[in-house]
Enzyme design. Structure first.
Site, PDB file in Angstrom:
ATOM      1  N   GLY A 144       0.481  -5.072   0.857  1.00  0.00           N
ATOM      2  CA  GLY A 144      -0.702  -5.109  -0.110  1.00  0.00           C
ATOM      3  C   GLY A 144      -0.500  -5.709  -1.373  1.00  0.00           C
ATOM      4  N   ALA A 149       0.856  -1.101   0.014  1.00  0.00           N
ATOM      5  CA  ALA A 149       0.092  -0.049  -0.005  1.00  0.00           C
ATOM      6  C   ALA A 149       0.811   1.214  -0.016  1.00  0.00           C
ATOM      7  CB  ALA A 149      -0.861  -0.071   1.404  1.00  0.00           C
ATOM      8  N   GLU A 181       4.122  -5.271   7.485  1.00  0.00           N
ATOM      9  CA  GLU A 181       3.350  -4.224   8.126  1.00  0.00           C
ATOM     10  C   GLU A 181       3.485  -3.901   9.684  1.00  0.00           C
ATOM     11  OE1 GLU A 181       2.191  -6.381   6.226  1.00  0.00           O
ATOM     12  OE2 GLU A 181       0.687  -5.412   4.913  1.00  0.00           O
ATOM     13  N   GLU A 223      -0.805  -9.481  -0.718  1.00  0.00           N
ATOM     14  CA  GLU A 223      -1.969  -9.512  -0.776  1.00  0.00           C
ATOM     15  C   GLU A 223      -2.984  -9.605  -1.902  1.00  0.00           C
ATOM     16  OE1 GLU A 223      -1.877  -6.548   2.279  1.00  0.00           O
ATOM     17  OE2 GLU A 223      -3.023  -7.674   3.773  1.00  0.00           O
TER      18      GLU A 223
HETATM   19  N1  CO8 Z   1       4.565   3.274  -0.775  1.00  0.00           N
HETATM   20  C1  CO8 Z   1       4.948   4.357  -1.265  1.00  0.00           C
HETATM   21  N2  CO8 Z   1       5.939   4.479  -1.926  1.00  0.00           N
HETATM   22  C2  CO8 Z   1       6.802   3.382  -1.931  1.00  0.00           C
HETATM   23  C3  CO8 Z   1       6.584   2.217  -1.538  1.00  0.00           C
HETATM   24  C4  CO8 Z   1       5.258   2.025  -0.760  1.00  0.00           C
HETATM   25  N3  CO8 Z   1       4.897   1.076  -0.302  1.00  0.00           N
HETATM   26  N4  CO8 Z   1       7.346   1.502  -1.682  1.00  0.00           N
HETATM   27  C5  CO8 Z   1       8.553   2.017  -2.629  1.00  0.00           C
HETATM   28  N5  CO8 Z   1       7.897   3.323  -2.755  1.00  0.00           N
HETATM   29  C6  CO8 Z   1       8.770   4.391  -3.552  1.00  0.00           C
HETATM   30  C7  CO8 Z   1       9.996   4.909  -2.587  1.00  0.00           C
HETATM   31  O1  CO8 Z   1       9.376   5.956  -1.650  1.00  0.00           O
HETATM   32  C8  CO8 Z   1      10.707   5.508  -3.581  1.00  0.00           C
HETATM   33  O2  CO8 Z   1      10.281   6.735  -4.036  1.00  0.00           O
HETATM   34  P1  CO8 Z   1      11.318   8.022  -4.059  1.00  0.00           P
HETATM   35  O3  CO8 Z   1      12.132   7.647  -5.293  1.00  0.00           O
HETATM   36  O4  CO8 Z   1      10.414   9.096  -4.368  1.00  0.00           O
HETATM   37  O5  CO8 Z   1      11.902   8.173  -2.514  1.00  0.00           O
HETATM   38  C9  CO8 Z   1      10.638   4.630  -4.926  1.00  0.00           C
HETATM   39  O6  CO8 Z   1       9.325   3.746  -4.320  1.00  0.00           O
HETATM   40  C10 CO8 Z   1      11.615   3.311  -4.975  1.00  0.00           C
HETATM   41  O7  CO8 Z   1      11.854   2.920  -3.634  1.00  0.00           O
HETATM   42  P2  CO8 Z   1      13.014   2.798  -2.924  1.00  0.00           P
HETATM   43  O8  CO8 Z   1      13.899   3.888  -3.323  1.00  0.00           O
HETATM   44  O9  CO8 Z   1      12.671   2.543  -1.546  1.00  0.00           O
HETATM   45  O10 CO8 Z   1      13.723   1.337  -3.397  1.00  0.00           O
HETATM   46  P3  CO8 Z   1      14.725   0.389  -3.061  1.00  0.00           P
HETATM   47  O11 CO8 Z   1      15.251  -0.562  -4.120  1.00  0.00           O
HETATM   48  O12 CO8 Z   1      15.831   0.906  -2.252  1.00  0.00           O
HETATM   49  O13 CO8 Z   1      13.852  -0.635  -2.023  1.00  0.00           O
HETATM   50  C11 CO8 Z   1      11.869  -1.834  -1.154  1.00  0.00           C
HETATM   51  C12 CO8 Z   1      12.753  -1.525  -2.528  1.00  0.00           C
HETATM   52  C13 CO8 Z   1      12.828  -2.669  -0.396  1.00  0.00           C
HETATM   53  C14 CO8 Z   1      10.700  -2.356  -1.658  1.00  0.00           C
HETATM   54  C15 CO8 Z   1      11.503  -0.313  -0.395  1.00  0.00           C
HETATM   55  O14 CO8 Z   1      11.039   0.572  -1.524  1.00  0.00           O
HETATM   56  C16 CO8 Z   1      10.379  -0.791   0.542  1.00  0.00           C
HETATM   57  O15 CO8 Z   1      10.593  -1.290   1.699  1.00  0.00           O
HETATM   58  N6  CO8 Z   1       9.154  -0.152   0.196  1.00  0.00           N
HETATM   59  C17 CO8 Z   1       8.353  -0.413   1.128  1.00  0.00           C
HETATM   60  C18 CO8 Z   1       7.800  -1.815   1.632  1.00  0.00           C
HETATM   61  C19 CO8 Z   1       6.852  -1.789   2.499  1.00  0.00           C
HETATM   62  O16 CO8 Z   1       6.800  -1.702   3.476  1.00  0.00           O
HETATM   63  N7  CO8 Z   1       5.439  -2.401   1.931  1.00  0.00           N
HETATM   64  C20 CO8 Z   1       4.170  -2.453   2.867  1.00  0.00           C
HETATM   65  C21 CO8 Z   1       3.453  -1.200   2.867  1.00  0.00           C
HETATM   66  S1  CO8 Z   1       2.050  -1.330   4.217  1.00  0.00           S
HETATM   67  C22 CO8 Z   1       1.111  -2.115   3.385  1.00  0.00           C
HETATM   68  O17 CO8 Z   1       1.025  -2.634   2.153  1.00  0.00           O
HETATM   69  C23 CO8 Z   1      -0.096  -2.449   4.295  1.00  0.00           C
HETATM   70  C24 CO8 Z   1      -1.451  -2.804   3.551  1.00  0.00           C
HETATM   71  C25 CO8 Z   1      -2.600  -2.684   4.425  1.00  0.00           C
HETATM   72  C26 CO8 Z   1      -3.232  -1.197   4.453  1.00  0.00           C
HETATM   73  C27 CO8 Z   1      -4.255  -1.196   5.409  1.00  0.00           C
HETATM   74  C28 CO8 Z   1      -5.154   0.212   5.099  1.00  0.00           C
HETATM   75  C29 CO8 Z   1      -5.017   1.329   5.594  1.00  0.00           C
END
Ligand code: CO8
Length: 261
Positions: free
Chosen positions: A112, A67, A135, A115
Site C-alpha cells: 500500500g 497496509a 502482497e 500504491e
Molecule cells: N503492517 C503492520 N505493522 C507493520 C507493517 C505493516 N505493513 N510493517 C511494519 N510494521 C510494524 C512491525 O510489526 C513492527 O511492529 P512491532 O515493533 O510492534 O513488532 C514495526 O512496524 C517495525 O517493523 P519491523 O520490526 O518489521 O522492522 P524491520 O526493520 O525489521 O523490517 C520491513 C522492515 C522489511 C519493512 C518489515 O517491517 C516488513 O516486511 N513489513 C511488512 C511489509 C509488507 O509486507 N507490506 C505490505 C502489506 S500488504 C499491503 O500493503 C496490501 C495492500 C492491499 C490491501 C487490500 C485491502 C484489504
C-alpha cells in the site's frame, strides 16, 4: 485541523506536506489513517492558495510499509473489499487533486505504500528507498490499485515480474524502471524535493493545473480527442490574467507575478 495519524503542514507559501505519521508501525496504513489521509486531501483541495502537495512518511526508515497487516489479518472477504474500495477512493482523490503531488519516498514503500506513492504525480526517492509489492507473499494480491498503476507506470511485463515475485526494488533500480523520477542521497532528499516544489509554485498556477488535467485526461482518450482536449485547455489559458502576466513579464524581461486568476 489536526489528525490522529497524519500531519498536514504548509511549510512555505503554497507548499503543503502530508506526512503519514505512525512511525512505530513504519507508517502502515490502517483504516483510521486512510480516513485521515482522505480528510487531509479534502482540506488541501479546498485551499485555493495551495500550489503543490508533497506526500511522505514520518521517521527515517519508512515512507509507508504497506497496509496494516495486523488490522487486515482478521478481515472477512467483505471487510477486505470494503477497505480496498475506501482506500482506492482516497488514492484516486490524491491522483486527481488539481495541484501537482510529489511522493517523497524516504525509506520503505511497500504494498500500500508503493500504491500511495504511485497515486502521486511522480516519485522522488532517497537512496535508502525500497519499493515493492510484497502482497503475494502474504497470500493476497495488491488491493489499493497496484496492479493497475504499476502496470501503467513501468509496463506490463515489469509490473507482472514485480507483483508475482514480490521482490523488493532498491532506489537505483526504481529509477531505471521509471518508477522514481529522481534519486538523491537521503540527507538531501527533502531539499531537492523542496527545490522542485518551489519551481512549481513559481509557475502560472492555472496553467499548472490545466497541464496536469490535460495529461491525466488525455491518457484515457485516443490521440485525436486528447489533442482536441489540449487545444481547448490551451485556448482557455488565454482567458486568464496569468497568461497576460506571464507573457508581459517575458517581454518586459522581469519575473512574472502570477495570481492564479
Ligand atoms: N503492517 C503492520 N505493522 C507493520 C507493517 C505493516 N505493513 N510493517 C511494519 N510494521 C510494524 C512491525 O510489526 C513492527 O511492529 P512491532 O515493533 O510492534 O513488532 C514495526 O512496524 C517495525 O517493523 P519491523 O520490526 O518489521 O522492522 P524491520 O526493520 O525489521 O523490517 C520491513 C522492515 C522489511 C519493512 C518489515 O517491517 C516488513 O516486511 N513489513 C511488512 C511489509 C509488507 O509486507 N507490506 C505490505 C502489506 S500488504 C499491503 O500493503 C496490501 C495492500 C492491499 C490491501 C487490500 C485491502 C484489504
Amino acid at each position: 485541523m489536526s489528525y490522529e495519524n497524519v500531519l498536514l503542514d504548509e511549510i512555505e507559501a503554497g507548499i503543503w506536506v502530508l506526512t503519514v505519521n505512525r512511525p512505530h508501525a513504519l507508517n502502515a496504513l490502517n483504516s483510521a489513517t486512510i480516513a485521515d489521509i482522505g480528510a487531509a486531501l479534502q482540506a488541501v483541495a479546498a485551499n485555493a492558495a495551495a500550489r503543490v502537495l508533497i506526500v511522505t512518511g514520518a521517521g527515517e526508515k519508512a515512507f509507508v510499509a504497506g497496509a496494516d497487516i495486523k488490522e487486515m489479518s482478521a478481515f472477512s472477504g467483505v471487510q477486505g473489499q470494503d477497505f480496498s474500495r475506501r482506500t482506492m477512493a482516497v488514492f484516486r482523490s490524491l491522483e486527481t487533486l488539481s495541484i501537482p503531488t510529489i511522493a517523497m519516498v524516504n525509506g520503505y514503500a511497500l504494498g500500500g505504500g508503493n500504491e500511495l506513492a504511485m497515486s502521486c504525480d511522480w516519485i522522488i526517492a532517497g537512496d535508502n528507498a525500497v519499493f515493492g509489492q510484497p502482497e503475494v507473499g502474504l497470500g493476497v494480491t495488491p488491493g489499493f490499485g497496484g496492479t493497475q498503476r504499476l502496470t501503467r507506470l513501468v509496463g506490463r511485463a515489469r509490473a507482472l515480474e514485480l507483483i508475482l515475485t514480490a521482490r523488493n526494488v532498491k532506489a537505483a533500480e526504481a529509477l531505471t524502471l521509471g518508477l522514481a523520477n529522481h534519486v538523491y542521497p537521503a540527507a538531501e532528499l527533502r531539499e531537492q524535493v523542496l527545490k522542485q516544489a518551489r519551481m512549481i509554485a513559481s509557475r502560472g498556477p492555472l496553467a499548472v493545473k490545466l497541464g496536469k488535467e490535460a495529461v491525466q485526461r488525455g491518457q484515457d482518450l485516443d490521440l485525436d480527442n486528447a489533442c482536441q482536449f489540449e487545444a481547448q485547455v490551451f485556448g482557455l489559458c488565454f482567458s486568464t490574467a496569468d497568461q497576460k502576466e506571464g507573457m508581459a513579464a517575458f517581454i518586459g524581461k522581469r519575473p512574472a507575478a502570477f495570481r492564479g486568476e
